[in-house]
Design a protein around this motif. Sequence first.
Motif, short mmCIF file in Angstrom:
data_model
loop_
_atom_site.label_atom_id
_atom_site.label_comp_id
_atom_site.label_asym_id
_atom_site.label_seq_id
_atom_site.Cartn_x
_atom_site.Cartn_y
_atom_site.Cartn_z
N GLN A 1 36.30 -31.31 -0.04
CA GLN A 1 37.40 -32.04 0.59
C GLN A 1 38.43 -31.00 1.03
O GLN A 1 38.95 -30.23 0.22
CB GLN A 1 38.06 -32.99 -0.41
N LEU A 2 38.72 -30.98 2.33
CA LEU A 2 39.67 -30.00 2.87
C LEU A 2 40.62 -30.71 3.83
O LEU A 2 40.19 -31.39 4.75
CB LEU A 2 38.92 -28.88 3.60
N ALA A 3 41.91 -30.53 3.59
CA ALA A 3 42.92 -31.15 4.45
C ALA A 3 44.02 -30.14 4.76
O ALA A 3 44.36 -29.30 3.94
CB ALA A 3 43.50 -32.38 3.78
N PHE A 4 44.57 -30.25 5.97
CA PHE A 4 45.72 -29.46 6.37
C PHE A 4 46.86 -30.43 6.62
O PHE A 4 46.94 -31.06 7.67
CB PHE A 4 45.41 -28.67 7.64
N ARG B 1 33.11 -27.62 -4.92
CA ARG B 1 32.79 -26.27 -5.38
C ARG B 1 31.69 -25.65 -4.53
O ARG B 1 30.93 -26.35 -3.85
CB ARG B 1 32.37 -26.27 -6.85
N VAL B 2 31.63 -24.32 -4.59
CA VAL B 2 30.61 -23.55 -3.88
C VAL B 2 29.87 -22.71 -4.91
O VAL B 2 30.48 -21.94 -5.66
CB VAL B 2 31.23 -22.64 -2.80
N VAL C 1 35.32 -22.31 4.23
CA VAL C 1 35.32 -22.68 2.81
C VAL C 1 34.24 -21.91 2.07
O VAL C 1 34.47 -21.35 0.99
CB VAL C 1 35.12 -24.20 2.63
N VAL C 2 33.04 -21.87 2.64
CA VAL C 2 31.92 -21.18 2.00
C VAL C 2 32.22 -19.69 1.82
O VAL C 2 31.92 -19.12 0.77
CB VAL C 2 30.63 -21.37 2.83
N GLY D 1 35.19 -18.30 1.72
CA GLY D 1 36.38 -18.05 0.92
C GLY D 1 37.69 -17.92 1.69
O GLY D 1 38.73 -17.64 1.10
N PHE D 2 37.66 -18.12 3.00
CA PHE D 2 38.89 -18.02 3.78
C PHE D 2 39.78 -19.26 3.57
O PHE D 2 41.00 -19.17 3.68
CB PHE D 2 38.57 -17.86 5.27
N TYR D 3 39.17 -20.41 3.34
CA TYR D 3 39.92 -21.63 3.04
C TYR D 3 39.62 -22.05 1.61
O TYR D 3 38.48 -21.92 1.14
CB TYR D 3 39.51 -22.78 3.96
N LYS D 4 40.64 -22.54 0.93
CA LYS D 4 40.46 -23.07 -0.42
C LYS D 4 40.54 -24.60 -0.35
O LYS D 4 41.58 -25.15 -0.02
CB LYS D 4 41.53 -22.54 -1.37
N PRO D 5 39.44 -25.29 -0.63
CA PRO D 5 39.45 -26.76 -0.52
C PRO D 5 40.24 -27.41 -1.65
O PRO D 5 40.47 -26.81 -2.70
CB PRO D 5 37.96 -27.11 -0.62
#
Length: 263
Positions: A8-11, A57-58, A46-47, A49-53
């Motif tokens: 889950q990733l939101a800005f 998990r990865v 995300v995979v 590591g540039f974005y933190k969801p």
Amino acid sequence: MLLVDDIQLAFGGLKALSGVSVHAKAGKITSVIGPNGAGKTSLFNVVSGFYKPQHGRVTLDGRDISGLKPSQRAYCGMSRTFQNIALFHGMSVLDNIKLGAHTKLKSGVLSAGFRLLQTRKEEAELSREIQRDIIGLLELDRVQHHPVEDLAYGLQKRVELARALVMKPKILLLDEPVAGMNREEKQEMSRFVVDVRNNWNTTVLLIEHDMSMVMGISDQVVVLSFGKPIASGTPNEVCTNPAVIAAYLGVGDDVAIAEATAA
């Protein structure tokens, strides 16, 4: 090899990814496709590591790497290319490729700065390894000493692939490797990706808009639309999935996708 679980990733109020899961099997090519804005590059970020969801998990090769920085994930065996070429101008093809081997080199800053014997030996061995394993594989023999800025676009993309390969990654992330290429260059790049998988048993996670490439080389395809997974399966299964057809025809709302899936 790679397990991306319920991301889950939101800005702010914008949801980029909602409940996205991807399983990339060892030694296989897994492609992530979807219309523009589907969340493919966000997933890659995300995979890597540039974005933190906010959730999910990865896992790489059985190890949870969700809390690791991009540089730490590289040391775990993850390598990637980028949609836009990110080579270093003013340097040769060979020197650009060598830069990808930083995770393998043991010489410290002082040793490298003073060009000590250990550093010179290590660099000589690296050059031999690149010549043996990568230059020939990607057919870069004739241009290895040329400045990268003098190369055609397709060759520059090939050099970027070589730089990602030099660390011998467990998993290789390719972000639109044939974007902007002509037909012949696309065919060559497809062949190189398959050769890497076959020769090194490298796991590949691929983002690409070129459906002929995706359907021709992939073992598994995951489809995203508006940040949500709508299909997953073999290329043949995905091609005939009503939700995928609806998404690529421009049917953009959840109701339409649900109706296509039900059909």
